[in-house]
Write an enzyme that holds these catalytic residues in place. Structure first.
Site, mmCIF file in Angstrom:
data_model
loop_
_atom_site.group_PDB
_atom_site.id
_atom_site.type_symbol
_atom_site.label_atom_id
_atom_site.label_comp_id
_atom_site.label_asym_id
_atom_site.label_seq_id
_atom_site.Cartn_x
_atom_site.Cartn_y
_atom_site.Cartn_z
ATOM 1 N N VAL A 1 -3.994 9.439 -0.723
ATOM 2 C CA VAL A 1 -5.370 9.335 -1.218
ATOM 3 C C VAL A 1 -5.381 9.205 -2.738
ATOM 4 O O VAL A 1 -6.145 8.414 -3.302
ATOM 5 C CB VAL A 1 -6.219 10.551 -0.767
ATOM 6 C CG1 VAL A 1 -7.613 10.498 -1.372
ATOM 7 C CG2 VAL A 1 -6.300 10.619 0.756
ATOM 8 N N CYS A 2 -4.521 9.952 -3.405
ATOM 9 C CA CYS A 2 -4.516 10.018 -4.870
ATOM 10 C C CYS A 2 -4.420 8.653 -5.558
ATOM 11 O O CYS A 2 -5.200 8.385 -6.479
ATOM 12 C CB CYS A 2 -3.418 10.945 -5.356
ATOM 13 S SG CYS A 2 -3.614 12.651 -4.775
#
Length: 177
Positions: free
Chosen positions: A47-48
């Site tokens: 996600v980052c």
């Protein structure tokens, strides 16, 4: 979590810059500017990079508003650098990626997830006087929306009463009308 109206803590962290140079960045490095300070849990995750590249895509928009983007995790500057070299999305990042090794700043902010050993996915907008004007945190599995952060920065800089979904250039509310 440190809330609205609080003074953002002093910090002194090593960052990886856009040119892959390492430099110490501190709370006075961007005097007179707004700061958008966001934390992600861990480098080399899923996600980052979507969020970080989302902020990178809007960097010029933030700069047009005299705001400095600062990103941080509890990974070291060497891990940040390795990630920039390994991942094309992260490689294009030009704002400082700060290393909050040990999580001292994350702890001061109240966003250190002790069980997971990472910073929570937190975002702060800090005014030029180092006062927190916006703070949010999402679940570790849920990415944030950099366009919404930009909209909120616009609203804060506008100084008026901004209704739901207000965008820069639109009318604000007038309670006296």
């Amino acid at each position: 979590m440190l809330g609205i109206g609080s003074k953002f803590p002093e910090f002194n962290l090593t960052a990886v810059l856009g040119n892959n140079e390492m430099k110490v960045v501190n709370s006075s490095s961007y005097n007179g500017k707004w700061m958008v300070f966001f934390f992600w849990p861990k480098d080399f995750t899923f996600v980052c990079p979507t969020e970080i590249s989302g902020f990178a895509d809007l960097q010029s928009e933030f700069e047009d508003r005299s705001a400095q983007i600062l990103g941080a995790s509890m990974d070291s500057e060497f891990v940040h650098l390795a990630w920039k070299k390994d991942n094309a999305q992260i490689g294009k990042v030009n704002f400082p990626m700060l290393a909050d090794i040990g999580g001292n700043l994350s702890s001061e902010l109240g966003i250190k997830d002790v069980d997971a050993g990472v910073s929570q996915r937190a975002t702060y907008i800090i005014d030029p006087n180092m006062v927190v004007r916006y703070a949010s945190v999402t679940d570790l599995n849920v990415g944030r929306n950099p366009e919404e952060v930009l909209r909120i920065l616009d609203a804060l800089q506008n100084g008026g009463l901004c209704p739901v979904n207000w965008k820069k250039g639109e009318s604000t509310l007038n309670p006296d009308a």
